[in-house]
Design an enzyme around this catalytic site. Structure first.
Site, PDB file in Angstrom:
ATOM      1  N   ASP A 331      10.833  17.194 -18.227  1.00 22.11           N
ATOM      2  CA  ASP A 331      10.237  17.814 -17.946  1.00 22.11           C
ATOM      3  C   ASP A 331      11.347  19.219 -16.689  1.00 22.11           C
ATOM      4  OD1 ASP A 331       8.017  20.161 -17.703  1.00 22.11           O
ATOM      5  OD2 ASP A 331       7.536  19.582 -15.541  1.00 22.11           O
ATOM      6  N   ASN A 733      13.686 -28.693 -12.563  1.00 18.28           N
ATOM      7  CA  ASN A 733      13.073 -27.439 -12.471  1.00 18.28           C
ATOM      8  C   ASN A 733      12.722 -26.464 -11.624  1.00 18.28           C
ATOM      9  OD1 ASN A 733      13.950 -28.584 -15.477  1.00 18.28           O
ATOM     10  ND2 ASN A 733      12.317 -28.705 -16.024  1.00 18.28           N
TER      11      ASN A 733
END
Length: 901
Positions: A331, A733
């Site tokens: 804008d 992990n």
């Protein structure tokens, strides 16, 4: 759908016809008629629609392929009696869900904000008498009575007004208050130019008027926006799309590898339960359990960094979207500009003076035609500035060194210009009596005030207004302090200067004066409409922010297309676009052009010209959709109510935090706390860094998991025992990887990331070069782990061998953390100490691994044995090979040239 909502031509009908179709009168409705219409059409309010429940948001968090895999792994671990595995994986699922839920719970609220904007009360004529009523009770046919300071309760057609001015900036993007008139306009007139119409939730900044309500509630323009906000869905972000696709690949790969293990084990004659446990270990290896949590934490850390740079992220997953943005639709009003009118140029004594500074902050100077700062203000210029100060009803207020205007923005601009010249505006006004005033009107197009003269026993009228009107009234022009008669040649020169200012998209105002006798008490319009002496002209504009120019240049250098979309006039849009560097084509497409274009033509116009003026909210959505259909990642910026649907529908909506409406903020994904377009470019840079860090994290985790799978399957193929247990794999992990991945998420940007083009939106998070890097390095990890397992098995029991293999696999991750910090640059070139968090993470991982190996509880839970110093030396030496190999591959440009230089 009501009858009133289908009408769009109220502005083009004669007022008697409007009243006839509404079955209303100028004296207002009767109480009975009001009750009947409320029963038929309902309240004058915006429908909130069906809200999103906390439960639905919770379901949205777990509706993720990777979560499904983790749930499956949890159930399988419970079924096989691996309770520790199940508990840890379940904890990861819960953590990820809670983080996502907290962010998404705050994401809905645009309609509630729209409702807050409605005026609580309205003054109407009913039963022939003025009444103050609740805004919800206003119906079509009601006559609104409007005064300065009121907020319009519904869409209405004006039938009587006096100097009525309306601030429509939040709805249309128009910077200046609109002068309203009751006359009919053409049927195809754009909404922003319908000067005989009023729109719900706009503000009366001056004058008074009467208008008949033609639409209420959801049938108003504001209601239509509310409907678009409701119907425009949230876009899934690029990172979500990439992670979902990766999750599916990993899930399929995990199941496939587990199936291969079961088949190989069956062919080799393994016990079914034993090989099933082995298959579970492979499946666990394939799933990066910590990935959702680590990504959430990485994004959250990115959010914190962006907040320090004045960008508040409202949706966690949207933090990286700006990094992949290819088009920014911005804008103009309040975004590229300050939405504060500013005097840019002043013409006096046949000279053009420049005024520096922006907005209402009185920081700036006046410069002469040669660009030199004025040490002393010339007399003619000073008189013009006095006229602008005294023939003026605006006020400037300072709060915490932040200046704001009360009244007409253009009048406020004249006050700021006077302050920049050194005039004490408040003192001048206090010391100069205003004897009489002719107020500004849209018909007269000027304002006049009468004051005692400073230099003689007389009184002087100061007049300011539209140049085309004032020049007609002038018989003289002030030159070097003396009135000089205006001939035709001088008039042409003045008109030429007016046109020159106007062609630069400046709003031009003229200042003039006329002397009267000392006993003059009252001004009449005809007295100031002749015999004036012209003093000069002001050139006013809502200017672009200084930082916008640099930001636009940086965005273009980053390969991002910039598109300006505004409700303002085309000439103004073209001038601002040229000044900030968005476009120098001298062209702008209007709302009418947009309606006639196909999506393909519209996308081409956006990318080639990039300037759209006189647009409506639906036009913004059409532009955005046309660009998205072409595969672009679109960021939409804005601050007004009219921006809300596009903000919500864009890949990422960026709202202004200071000047932005609550509607825009609630519909957005990101809010700028400083309303600075340059902050968007900083966010683009930060977004690219964040995505790069996410890619580092994913590489690190995938390399770990592929290395584990390769290790386990190779051991099965060559006939070795299980080198790692499922609990050991889970530790690698979650704990080891977790200690290293979070620091990778805060890796600083090492290169000028804005020099590179945006990423291909279709590019997966793990691209071909990254897979090549994984497949080059993971065999080293598998070979090193199995070698240490085989060596230890020759001289000790299975627990000792698995401890050696376990520690070797963990140590590989320590060195991989250094490798992951850069895809193509050596760790020495980026600096070992530039990310101290990685060193801290490695220190934590090492300390935890020592506890697992050298404490009784660690030995009990993981089945480990105590290692000797020589064992650790061997482990470190073997694990360091993966770091040395990666440095060699980078040196030989195996992974390609650096992306950013």
């Amino acid at each position: 759908m009501t009858e009133e909502s289908s009408r769009k031509d109220w502005h083009s009908k004669e007022i008697d016809e409007v009243f006839g179709e509404l079955k209303a009168e100028k004296k207002g409705l009767s109480s009975k008629e009001v009750d009947e219409r409320q029963e038929e059409f309902g309240p004058n309010s915006l429908e909130a629609g069906k809200g999103i429940s906390p439960f639905s948001i919770l379901l949205h968090q777990v509706n993720n392929p990777l979560i499904y895999l983790l749930v499956g792994a949890t159930l399988l671990s419970l079924f096989l009696g691996h309770n520790v595995d199940a508990i840890v994986i379940a904890a990861v699922i819960i953590l990820n869900t809670v983080l996502g839920f907290t962010q998404e719970w705050k994401a809905e609220g645009a309609l509630a904000a729209l409702k807050k904007m409605a005026a609580p009360h309205a003054m109407v004529l009913r039963d022939g008498e003025p009444q103050e009523v609740e805004v919800d009770s206003v119906v079509s046919g009601d006559v609104l009575l409007l005064e300065t300071g009121d907020r319009v309760a519904a869409d209405a057609r004006i039938f009587e007004c006096e100097d009525l001015q309306i601030d429509e900036s939040a709805l249309t993007g128009e910077s200046e208050p609109v002068n309203k008139i009751p006359k009919t306009v053409e049927e195809d007139t754009p909404m922003a130019d319908r000067k005989n119409m009023l729109w719900m939730s706009t503000n009366v900044t001056g004058g008074r008027g009467k208008a008949v309500v033609v639409a209420t509630g959801m049938s108003t323009e504001m209601g239509k926006i509310a409907g678009e906000v409701r119907s425009t869905g949230r876009e899934i972000t690029p990172i979500q799309r990439r992670m979902n696709k990766l999750s599916l690949i990993l899930g399929f790969g995990g199941i496939s590898f587990a199936g291969v293990v079961l088949l190989l084990g069956f062919l080799r004659g393994f016990d079914f339960v034993e090989i099933l446990l082995y298959a579970v270990a492979v499946a666990v290896s394939a799933i990066p359990e910590g990935l959702p949590a680590v990504i959430s934490v990485t994004l959250a850390l990115g959010v914190r960094r962006m907040a320090t740079r004045n960008a508040i992220i409202r949706r966690l997953a949207a933090v990286e979207t700006l990094g992949s943005t290819t088009v920014i639709c911005s804008d103009k009003t309040g975004t590229l500009t300050k939405n504060q009118m500013t005097v840019r140029k002043i013409w006096a004594d046949w000279k053009v003076f420049e005024v520096t500074g922006e907005g209402y902050q009185p920081d700036g100077k006046l410069k002469d035609p040669d660009g030199e700062e004025l040490d002393e203000i010339p007399g003619d210029l000073e008189l013009l500035l006095r006229i602008g100060t005294l023939s003026n009803n605006a006020r400037l207020r300072s709060e915490d060194d932040h200046w704001r205007a009360e009244g007409n923005p253009s009048e406020a601009a004249l006050l700021v210009a006077a302050k920049k010249s050194g005039i004490d505006v408040n003192k001048l006004r206090d010391e100069t009596e205003r004897v009489h005033e002719i107020t500004f009107s849209s018909e007269r197009k000027y304002m006049a005030t009468l004051h005692p003269s400073n230099e003689s026993d007389s009184r002087t009228a100061f007049v300011k207004g539209a140049p085309d009107r004032l020049i007609e009234f002038c018989t003289h022009i002030l030159v070097d302090g003396k009135p000089v008669e205006l001939d035709e040649e001088k008039r042409e020169q003045i008109n030429g200067m007016n046109e020159e200012f106007a062609s630069a998209a400046l709003r031009v105002m003229a200042g003039a004066y006329k002397d009267f006798p000392s006993d003059k008490e009252r001004l009449e319009p005809e007295e100031v409409e002749e015999g004036l002496t012209l003093v000069g002209l002001w050139g006013i504009i809502d200017p672009p922010r200084e930082e916008s120019k640099q930001a636009v240049a940086e965005a273009k250098e980053a390969g991002i297309h910039l598109v300006m979309i505004t409700g303002d006039h085309a000439a103004t849009a073209i001038a601002i676009a040229k000044e900030v560097g968005i476009s120098d084509s001298g062209r702008a497409f209007t709302g009418r052009d947009i309606e006639e274009m196909s999506n393909e033509e519209l996308a081409k116009a956006a990318l080639e010209v990039g300037v759209f003026a006189r647009v409506s909210p639906s036009h913004k959505l059409k532009i955005m959709q046309a660009l998205k259909d072409k595969g672009h990642i679109v960021a939409m910026t804005g601050d007004g109510v009219n921006d809300a649907p596009a903000l919500k529908g864009a890949d990422i909506g960026v709202a202004m935090g200071v000047a932005g409406t609550e509607v825009a903020k609630e519909a957005s994904d990101m809010v700028l706390t400083d309303d600075n377009f340059a902050t968007i470019v900083h966010a683009v840079e930060e977004g690219r860094v964040i995505f790069s860090n996410l890619r580092k994290v994913v590489f690190f985790l995938l390399a770990t998991n592929v290395g584990e799978i390769l290790t386990l399957i190779t051991a099965l193929v060559i006939g070795l025992d299980l080198p790692l247990t499922a609990v050991m794999i889970l530790w690698v992990n979650l704990v080891t990887d977790g200690a290293c991945t979070i620091p990778l998420g805060v890796e600083p940007g090492h290169w000028e990331v804005l020099k590179a083009p945006p990423r291909d939106p279709k590019e997966p998070i793990v691209h071909a070069r990254l897979w090549m890097r994984i497949f080059l390095l993971t065999p080293i990890m598998a070979a090193g782990t199995l070698s240490m397992f085989w060596y230890a098995r020759q001289s000790g029991g299975i627990d000792y061998a698995r401890t050696m293999a376990f520690c070797t696999m963990v140590a590989f991750q320590w060195f991989q953390a250094f490798n992951a910090r850069s895809e193509q640059q050596s760790v020495f070139s980026i600096g070992i100490l530039t990310n101290k968090a990685v060193l801290v993470g490695m220190g934590i991982a090492i300390a935890l691994q020592i506890l697992v190996v050298h404490t009784p509880i660690g030995n009990l839970l993981f089945g480990t044995t105590v290692l000797k110093l020589v064992d650790w030396i061997m482990i470190i030496a073997v694990a360091a090979l993966i770091w040395l190999a990666d440095e060699v591959f980078k040196l030989l440009k195996f992974y390609g040239k650096p992306a950013y230089k």
